[in-house]
Write an enzyme that holds these catalytic residues in place. Structure first.
Site, mmCIF file in Angstrom:
data_model
loop_
_atom_site.group_PDB
_atom_site.id
_atom_site.type_symbol
_atom_site.label_atom_id
_atom_site.label_comp_id
_atom_site.label_asym_id
_atom_site.label_seq_id
_atom_site.Cartn_x
_atom_site.Cartn_y
_atom_site.Cartn_z
ATOM 1 N N GLU A 226 -25.825 86.777 32.159
ATOM 2 C CA GLU A 226 -25.459 87.782 32.029
ATOM 3 C C GLU A 226 -27.234 87.464 31.049
ATOM 4 O O GLU A 226 -27.334 86.773 30.187
ATOM 5 C CB GLU A 226 -24.686 88.287 31.802
ATOM 6 C CG GLU A 226 -24.481 89.175 30.277
ATOM 7 C CD GLU A 226 -23.263 88.836 29.734
ATOM 8 O OE1 GLU A 226 -22.805 88.005 29.234
ATOM 9 O OE2 GLU A 226 -22.360 90.426 29.092
ATOM 10 N N ASN B 168 -25.986 97.543 29.166
ATOM 11 C CA ASN B 168 -26.191 95.387 30.037
ATOM 12 C C ASN B 168 -25.655 95.750 31.644
ATOM 13 O O ASN B 168 -24.841 95.717 32.289
ATOM 14 C CB ASN B 168 -24.867 95.105 29.289
ATOM 15 C CG ASN B 168 -24.912 93.086 29.811
ATOM 16 O OD1 ASN B 168 -25.329 92.519 31.000
ATOM 17 N ND2 ASN B 168 -23.763 93.075 28.603
ATOM 18 N N LYS C 97 -22.363 97.141 33.099
ATOM 19 C CA LYS C 97 -21.611 96.512 33.061
ATOM 20 C C LYS C 97 -20.336 97.833 32.803
ATOM 21 O O LYS C 97 -20.780 98.212 31.752
ATOM 22 C CB LYS C 97 -21.779 94.544 31.836
ATOM 23 C CG LYS C 97 -20.193 94.347 31.821
ATOM 24 C CD LYS C 97 -20.905 93.557 30.484
ATOM 25 C CE LYS C 97 -19.589 92.658 29.589
ATOM 26 N NZ LYS C 97 -20.204 91.179 28.865
ATOM 27 N N GLU D 205 -21.554 94.289 21.684
ATOM 28 C CA GLU D 205 -21.603 94.832 23.270
ATOM 29 C C GLU D 205 -20.905 96.824 22.881
ATOM 30 O O GLU D 205 -21.852 97.402 23.305
ATOM 31 C CB GLU D 205 -21.119 94.585 24.162
ATOM 32 C CG GLU D 205 -21.645 92.698 24.497
ATOM 33 C CD GLU D 205 -20.815 92.227 25.667
ATOM 34 O OE1 GLU D 205 -21.413 93.095 26.330
ATOM 35 O OE2 GLU D 205 -20.781 91.251 25.628
ATOM 36 N N CYS E 30 -19.901 89.719 33.482
ATOM 37 C CA CYS E 30 -19.042 88.705 32.048
ATOM 38 C C CYS E 30 -17.376 89.078 31.984
ATOM 39 O O CYS E 30 -16.641 88.960 32.869
ATOM 40 C CB CYS E 30 -20.109 88.209 30.877
ATOM 41 S SG CYS E 30 -18.894 87.322 30.261
ATOM 42 N N ASN F 137 -22.013 85.332 29.654
ATOM 43 C CA ASN F 137 -21.771 84.673 27.880
ATOM 44 C C ASN F 137 -21.087 84.642 27.672
ATOM 45 O O ASN F 137 -20.410 85.825 27.414
ATOM 46 C CB ASN F 137 -22.559 85.422 27.614
ATOM 47 C CG ASN F 137 -25.153 85.323 27.961
ATOM 48 O OD1 ASN F 137 -25.255 84.883 26.969
ATOM 49 N ND2 ASN F 137 -25.096 86.270 28.608
HETATM 50 N N1 CDV Z 1 -20.529 88.396 27.503
HETATM 51 C C1 CDV Z 1 -18.878 88.141 27.431
HETATM 52 O O1 CDV Z 1 -18.908 89.647 27.816
HETATM 53 N N2 CDV Z 1 -18.265 87.984 26.963
HETATM 54 C C2 CDV Z 1 -17.280 87.727 26.917
HETATM 55 C C3 CDV Z 1 -16.071 87.309 25.616
HETATM 56 C C4 CDV Z 1 -15.172 88.062 25.203
HETATM 57 C C5 CDV Z 1 -15.971 86.205 24.969
HETATM 58 C C6 CDV Z 1 -16.202 86.484 27.891
HETATM 59 O O2 CDV Z 1 -15.489 87.728 28.725
HETATM 60 O O3 CDV Z 1 -16.293 85.914 27.771
#
Ligand code: CDV
Length: 340
Positions: free
Chosen positions: A47, A112, A129, A150, A186, A211
């Site tokens: 991501e 995103n 996203k 975000e 993510c 991430n």
């Molecule tokens: N970049 C993300 O979406 N990170 C989220 C947060 C909550 C750590 C994840 O679900 O991994």
């Protein structure tokens, strides 16, 4: 029938705030070159791959914030000047790529996003996203604090969960049928809803970049004194694997999932956990380092048929007349307490 394909998760290690774009692209190109040398046909990147994970910072300077977004032209991200060198090299090497990035539209909306760009340079699939975690307001404005902004910096995705064919891979996997591919980003991987919408389109390969912060007590709502950093990392990894393996299994699909990992700026840890999961939920390949690394596996797409025709043969077993609440209700509504 055997529909074999060599695929990779292209894991990317530490990227600090302010890291020069040219240095980042050089690292991504090195991963592409490793992929091509190993005859990988599809490489999945993380991501927001072209920068550090900027939503962790409270950024007041719009010039800095804007620098994290690619101004994507109508022809697709592969034609965007700021990142074109990466896509040009992928095309020269004949590798399909799925990659996440901050997208700024012509009318100034910021998403995103992730695009699947095939080896001819065509965007075969685009995703924005949908499940944006975190908050609009920072937990803290102090430097060194890991925020998750975000909801402040991105608009929720508006393209839906669309699977698509990848005809660029048809020849490589035996020439019978093009693979059916889907993308999530993510936090989406924690929500069964998106997976099932892809599953209902017969998805065979889900691509997910992420991430995932390894230390975010304010985000999780836990007392920082209640766990060590090692325990927090282990828990974040456990939940990552749990949702990836279970959702790949219940939708009878391969998963290629790629981490941005390492300790950004020396203070913001991200978990690794890049892996390739098969449709029975088994991990078939996973990362060995916390740095740039290519995780490669040979997969047979026909392995999806076991689940798709038996345990998770949706047409035979699903009972949509019982699932109404999933689409009509967002938050929890608890049953009434019986009268005493
Ligand atoms: N970049 C993300 O979406 N990170 C989220 C947060 C909550 C750590 C994840 O679900 O991994």
């Amino acid at each position: 029938m055997v529909r074999k394909l060599r695929v990779a998760a292209a894991q990317v290690g530490r990227i600090d705030r302010g890291a020069p774009r040219a240095d980042i692209i050089a690292r991504l190109v090195a991963l592409l070159e490793q992929a091509a040398a190993q005859r990988v046909k599809l490489a999945v990147f993380p991501e927001t791959t072209f920068s550090t994970f900027f939503p962790r910072y409270f950024i007041e300077d719009d010039a800095e914030l804007s620098s994290y977004f690619e101004k994507e032209p109508a022809e697709g991200i592969a034609h965007c000047e700021s990142v074109k060198a990466f896509f040009d090299r992928a095309k020269e090497l004949g590798v399909d790529v799925a990659i996440g990035y901050g997208e700024e539209t012509a009318d100034g909306q910021r998403f995103n996003s992730a695009s699947y760009v095939d080896s001819s340079g065509r965007t075969a699939g685009k995703y924005r996203k949908i499940h944006l975690p975190g908050t609009v307001e920072p937990f803290s404005k102090e430097p060194g604090v890991t925020n998750q902004l975000e909801k402040r910096y991105f608009t929720p995705g508006d393209l839906g969960f669309n699977a698509f064919r990848a005809p660029s891979l048809k020849q490589a996997c035996g020439g019978a049928k093009s693979p059916i591919v889907g993308q999530l980003i993510c936090n989406d991987r924690r929500w069964a809803e998106g997976w099932r919408v892809l599953g209902l389109q017969g998805v065979e390969i889900v691509c997910i970049g992420y991430n995932t912060t390894a230390w975010a007590p304010q985000l999780w709502g836990v007392d920082p004194a209640s766990m060590s950093r090692d325990e927090a990392y282990a828990d974040a990894m456990f939940h990552h694997k749990l949702v990836c393996q279970s959702n790949a299994y219940t939708n009878s699909t391969f998963l290629i999932t790629s981490a941005r990992c390492g300790v950004d700026d020396g203070v913001h840890p991200l978990i690794s956990g890049s892996m390739i999961v098969d449709p029975e939920g088994h991990i078939v390949a996973e990362n060995q380092t916390e740095d740039d690394e290519l995780v490669v596996a040979d997969i047979d797409l026909d392995a999806c048929q076991q689940g798709k025709t038996k345990t998770f043969a949706f047409a035979k077993h699903r009972r949509v007349e019982m699932y109404g609440r999933i689409c009509s209700q967002t938050g929890v509504v608890e049953p009434e307490e019986p009268a005493a």
